[in-house]
Design an enzyme around this catalytic site. Sequence first.
Site, PDB file in Angstrom:
ATOM      1  N   LYS A 190       0.874  -1.180   0.000  1.00  0.00           N
ATOM      2  CA  LYS A 190       0.000   0.000   0.000  1.00  0.00           C
ATOM      3  C   LYS A 190       0.910   1.228   0.000  1.00  0.00           C
ATOM      4  CE  LYS A 190      -1.907   3.004   2.001  1.00  0.00           C
ATOM      5  NZ  LYS A 190      -1.913   4.490   1.719  1.00  0.00           N
ATOM      6  N   SER A 244       5.005   7.769  10.275  1.00  0.00           N
ATOM      7  CA  SER A 244       4.997   8.492  11.542  1.00  0.00           C
ATOM      8  C   SER A 244       4.828   7.542  12.726  1.00  0.00           C
ATOM      9  CB  SER A 244       3.868   9.522  11.557  1.00  0.00           C
ATOM     10  OG  SER A 244       2.606   8.883  11.652  1.00  0.00           O
ATOM     11  N   THR A 245       5.279   7.994  13.882  1.00  0.00           N
ATOM     12  CA  THR A 245       5.123   7.211  15.109  1.00  0.00           C
ATOM     13  C   THR A 245       3.647   7.007  15.428  1.00  0.00           C
ATOM     14  OG1 THR A 245       7.231   7.979  15.983  1.00  0.00           O
ATOM     15  CG2 THR A 245       5.626   7.188  17.586  1.00  0.00           C
ATOM     16  N   GLU A 266       9.123   1.301  11.438  1.00  0.00           N
ATOM     17  CA  GLU A 266      10.254   2.234  11.415  1.00  0.00           C
ATOM     18  C   GLU A 266       9.614   3.605  11.332  1.00  0.00           C
ATOM     19  OE1 GLU A 266      12.361   5.076  10.424  1.00  0.00           O
ATOM     20  OE2 GLU A 266      12.376   4.178   8.415  1.00  0.00           O
ATOM     21  N   CYS A 300      13.256  10.749   7.611  1.00  0.00           N
ATOM     22  CA  CYS A 300      12.990  10.376   9.005  1.00  0.00           C
ATOM     23  C   CYS A 300      14.238  10.490   9.870  1.00  0.00           C
ATOM     24  CB  CYS A 300      12.397   8.975   9.089  1.00  0.00           C
ATOM     25  SG  CYS A 300      13.380   7.697   8.299  1.00  0.00           S
ATOM     26  N   GLU A 398       8.856  16.197  15.554  1.00  0.00           N
ATOM     27  CA  GLU A 398       9.403  15.988  14.217  1.00  0.00           C
ATOM     28  C   GLU A 398       8.702  16.924  13.237  1.00  0.00           C
ATOM     29  OE1 GLU A 398      10.618  12.230  11.414  1.00  0.00           O
ATOM     30  OE2 GLU A 398       8.645  12.178  12.359  1.00  0.00           O
TER      31      GLU A 398
END
Length: 494
Positions: A190, A244-245, A266, A300, A398
């Site tokens: 995806k 993203s986290t 990750e 990142c 971030e």
Amino acid sequence: MTKNTEFYTKRAAELSLRNDCWVDGRFVPALSGQRFETVNPATGAVLAQVARGDAGDIDRAVVSGRAAFGSGVWSGLTPTERKAVLLRWAQLVRDNLEELALLDTLDVGKPISDTLTIDVPGAAAILQWHAEAIDKLYDEIAPTGGRDLAMVRRVPLGVVGVVVPWNFPLDLAIWKIAPALAVGNSVVLKPAEQSPLSALRLAELGSEAGLPAGVLNVVTGFGHEAGRALGLHPDVDCLAFTGSTEIGKLFQGYAGESNMKQVWPETGGKSPCLVFPDADLEAAADKAAWGIFFNQGQVCSANSRLLVHESIAQDMIGRLKARAEALVPGNPLDPSTRLGPMATVEHADRVAGFIEAGRQSGTLVTGGGQLSHGASRAYIQPTIFADVASDAVIVREEIFGPVLVIQTFRDEDEAVALANDTPYGLAASVWTRDITRALSVSDRLNAGTVSINTVDALSPMTPFGGMKQSGFGRDLSLHSFDKYSALKTVWIKY
């Protein structure tokens, strides 16, 4: 024709854009018939109306992948046979270098100079590396002794879900697809809704190389529809995610709600670059600028926090200011452009919001503007802040843009404390000529990769991933095969 802006503009206009899902070895529209727009951030122009896949499309892709896996048409091949197909695929990526480079440049605004020389060649090299490694991984014989033979075998998991972001659309897809396919799995990919085009072309090239139908499926669509469905699907054995986290946590939750599939995230980063007084300041400034401004800061592991010894702070600020002001955002189809637009106008607006917050909490050294080129306002000037407190938003969160925050330290202990004062732990950089200091500081930094006298050191031979809320997934290296395979013990008494 000389390969200038005019050449690439003309070539881009001639491209045939794939805009349907790739399922069971062919292009198919979404089951719902719905589509969404993918937009060129450099111009605001709509590139294509792309199939808007949802849970139904994910299900048919997973069914196709499971059938291919069960038939043994790919999983049943020898490692050497799979290697041959993947090597042909890597060569096709190289043969279609210009097309693939243009697709990512158009989709997310990456400078053509980067996609031609870094992104696409790097993707081909990583695909080739994993292909060449797969028939060199040996199973084990356990030292059981007696009249026993215990074999420890590496076996594929089945169907692997892959969800990748928009900042390196082709590269990050291959980082995950290559090892997953090499060990014999089927994959459902995806891509980010902002950058679907290169993934679709990549799948078509894979089929041309000899990937059997169903082994690689690509479902385009939105994260809350297709991505969520992939995370929740009960017949997906493993899911690898870069992003993203916040979204990484959602995928872990999806696994818990469904079948406890392995999830390998990750995620975010707020990576520090530590510069000590004995460093080569010219080299440190060059690399620090590259480490935050490359790819418009949409990396990142970008070195977004520069921690500088107070005795050299003004010197380094001056050097970084000069390098930032030499970077002028421009047309990504111009080979001389080194800084393109942000991937979307929405993301540019988000970065501009962080910059506005930075004005309230620190000293703006340079930059700070959101620029318009034609109909697009997706361009952000390279921006540097200094004199920022550790609890400021631009230090803690971030930004994912060309925004550098500079802080000072007095000694090694304070430098390490500042560097580790973050929920993230993806990467770090240390600049010093003292090897003892370099190694002792690297030991104390909470980061998956510590680069000494460089930034963001990367190779297919070394694992890439983080600690803390940067996630625990690892891409690249022989370790990448671990997350896409299981260890099976076969015990024989004789």
